[in-house]
Scaffold this active site. Structure first.
Site, mmCIF file in Angstrom:
data_model
loop_
_atom_site.group_PDB
_atom_site.id
_atom_site.type_symbol
_atom_site.label_atom_id
_atom_site.label_comp_id
_atom_site.label_asym_id
_atom_site.label_seq_id
_atom_site.Cartn_x
_atom_site.Cartn_y
_atom_site.Cartn_z
ATOM 1 N N ASP A 92 -33.642 66.127 -33.572
ATOM 2 C CA ASP A 92 -34.038 67.347 -34.272
ATOM 3 C C ASP A 92 -35.228 66.999 -35.161
ATOM 4 O OD1 ASP A 92 -34.213 69.698 -35.650
ATOM 5 O OD2 ASP A 92 -32.298 69.505 -36.678
ATOM 6 N N SER A 93 -36.128 67.948 -35.360
ATOM 7 C CA SER A 93 -37.395 67.649 -36.037
ATOM 8 C C SER A 93 -37.282 67.587 -37.552
ATOM 9 C CB SER A 93 -38.426 68.721 -35.680
ATOM 10 O OG SER A 93 -38.025 69.966 -36.246
ATOM 11 N N GLY A 94 -36.160 68.004 -38.102
ATOM 12 C CA GLY A 94 -36.067 68.176 -39.541
ATOM 13 C C GLY A 94 -36.213 69.628 -39.947
ATOM 14 N N GLY A 95 -36.458 70.516 -38.979
ATOM 15 C CA GLY A 95 -36.587 71.932 -39.285
ATOM 16 C C GLY A 95 -35.325 72.522 -39.884
ATOM 17 N N ASP A 146 -40.227 73.409 -37.121
ATOM 18 C CA ASP A 146 -40.095 74.849 -37.272
ATOM 19 C C ASP A 146 -39.405 75.162 -38.597
ATOM 20 O OD1 ASP A 146 -37.576 73.810 -36.559
ATOM 21 O OD2 ASP A 146 -36.930 75.739 -35.780
ATOM 22 N N GLN A 194 -37.659 81.281 -32.590
ATOM 23 C CA GLN A 194 -37.100 81.784 -33.841
ATOM 24 C C GLN A 194 -37.159 83.318 -33.836
ATOM 25 O OE1 GLN A 194 -35.419 80.314 -36.121
ATOM 26 N NE2 GLN A 194 -35.777 78.139 -35.690
ATOM 27 N N GLY A 221 -32.268 78.899 -35.107
ATOM 28 C CA GLY A 221 -32.043 79.968 -36.059
ATOM 29 C C GLY A 221 -30.805 80.794 -35.816
ATOM 30 N N ASP A 271 -25.420 71.313 -29.062
ATOM 31 C CA ASP A 271 -24.992 70.278 -30.008
ATOM 32 C C ASP A 271 -24.294 70.967 -31.160
ATOM 33 O OD1 ASP A 271 -26.635 69.896 -32.828
ATOM 34 O OD2 ASP A 271 -27.721 71.102 -31.357
ATOM 35 N N HIS A 340 -10.988 62.149 -29.629
ATOM 36 C CA HIS A 340 -10.293 63.205 -28.880
ATOM 37 C C HIS A 340 -11.149 64.466 -28.782
ATOM 38 C CE1 HIS A 340 -7.454 66.220 -27.584
ATOM 39 N NE2 HIS A 340 -7.892 66.951 -28.605
#
Length: 376
Positions: A92-95, A146, A194, A221, A271, A340
């Site tokens: 993930d980009s940090g957005g 983003d 978005q 988003g 995810d 589990h």
């Protein structure tokens, strides 16, 4: 990266595909365990590979940037060498931190100013710098920078944010396309749709993202507090616009029922922290429904956690023993429950894929969604 569609469900938009990276093959639909800081909490890499059978894991640019830091990761030879995971990785980009750290950040056209949640030091992420960071981390699939808007948000805010995300995407693509991978294998950049829960903005964003013609696309988003019905409506709308011949990744989703419903809408990749976070709190997802292992009803239940699921932890340990561990505050409780739950999530998408191929996904999905929401 290469992606090929292998089967399309006739009663829904569910698809089965195959995504090939330089670190291996991924069969879709797929769930990606979240390894924010380069590790899936309470789970060994050998368990991820052998027991859970994860095909790809996710890391977070912001957190890896802070700890262990770019120098360490680069000296190690990239994230795969650093954490010993030789299968694909997505970052993930940090957005999302633009959203989650709203109290300590300032957004401008140039980028986002943060304060580290660890040290309080000032940070400044631009689209170009985020590409450079992800080059150094070395994930196979990297995300464009983003802004993940909150829910609810005003229409004008969502519109302005969306347009800025599109401008940032152009800068991300320019930097990505003029730099090379550092470790001898290819990386792939995914843009992010978005537009909050506004239909016209989602349509415009999906069309804009598709026009960049990258190798895959993400939907961001969502799963930020909006009703599930809105999430499904936006997802269906966007999947109808994004290219059919490229993978679609719905970020941060979600419950087992969410995943099945969104597979039916045409999503390929997911995810979520839910399986591991809930595991550490004593919530288990099973083939028969949801278990709160802390409840007294399990104290003398010596049956396996989920014999139908299979896998070592699900069939070896009893509910009574896991409850004992949880009430004794033993670390092993979180480890067993995490393995589990992740085994269950990977089983679920594998079963979905099987039923897509066999042609009865829609009917199977409707049965499973009801069953998985039952509190046992």
């Amino acid at each position: 990266m290469q992606f090929s569609l292998q089967h399309q469900d006739k009663q829904s938009n569910a698809r089965a595909g195959e995504l090939i990276t330089d670190h291996g093959k991924i069969e879709t639909p797929i769930f990606m365990p979240v390894g924010t800081a380069g590790t899936v909490k309470a789970v060994h890499q050998r368990e991820l590979e052998n027991d859970i059978q994860a095909q790809i894991i996710l890391g977070n640019t912001y957190h890896l940037y802070l700890r262990p830091g770019l120098d360490i990761i680069q000296k190690a030879g990239g994230i795969h060498k650093f954490n010993g995971w030789e299968r694909p990785v997505l970052t993930d980009s940090g957005g999302y931190q633009v959203y989650s750290l709203a109290d300590t950040r300032k957004i401008t056209e140039e980028g986002v100013a943060f304060r580290s949640h660890i040290s309080g030091n000032k940070l400044f992420f631009t689209p170009e710098y985020v590409m450079d960071i992800q080059r150094i981390i070395g994930a196979d699939i990297i995300m464009a920078f983003d802004e993940c808007t909150p829910y609810p948000c005003e229409y004008q805010y969502a519109k302005d944010s969306m347009h800025m995300t599109h401008r940032w995407l152009k800068r991300c693509c320019d930097r990505f396309d003029t730099t090379d991978s550092l470790y001898g294998y290819k990386q792939t950049l995914f843009p992010i749709v978005q537009g909050s829960t506004y239909k016209d903005l989602r349509v415009q964003s999906a069309e804009t993202i598709a026009s960049f013609e990258r190798e895959g696309n993400a939907i961001g988003g969502l799963s930020v507090g909006e009703p599930h019905e809105d999430m499904y409506e936006m997802t269906e709308l966007v999947c109808g616009i994004l290219p059919k011949d490229k993978p679609r990744y719905l970020m941060g989703v979600g419950t087992p029922a969410n995943i099945l419903e969104c597979i039916a809408l045409g999503v390929d990749m997911f995810d979520c922290v839910m399986p591991t976070r809930n595991a550490r709190n004593g919530m288990l997802f099973t083939t028969q429904g949801i278990i709160n292992i802390r409840n007294a009803k399990w104290q003398d239940d010596f049956t396996p956690i989920d014999v139908e699921l299979g896998g070592y932890v699900s069939t070896f340990y009893s509910k009574a023993y896991l409850r004992h561990l949880k009430h004794s505050d033993e670390y092993l409780a979180g480890m067993i429950a995490s393995v589990h739950n992740l085994t269950f999530y990977l089983w679920l998408v594998k079963e979905a894929r099987k039923h897509i191929i066999e042609g009865d996904f829609a009917a199977w999905k409707d049965i499973m969604v009801k069953k998985l929401m039952v509190r046992l």
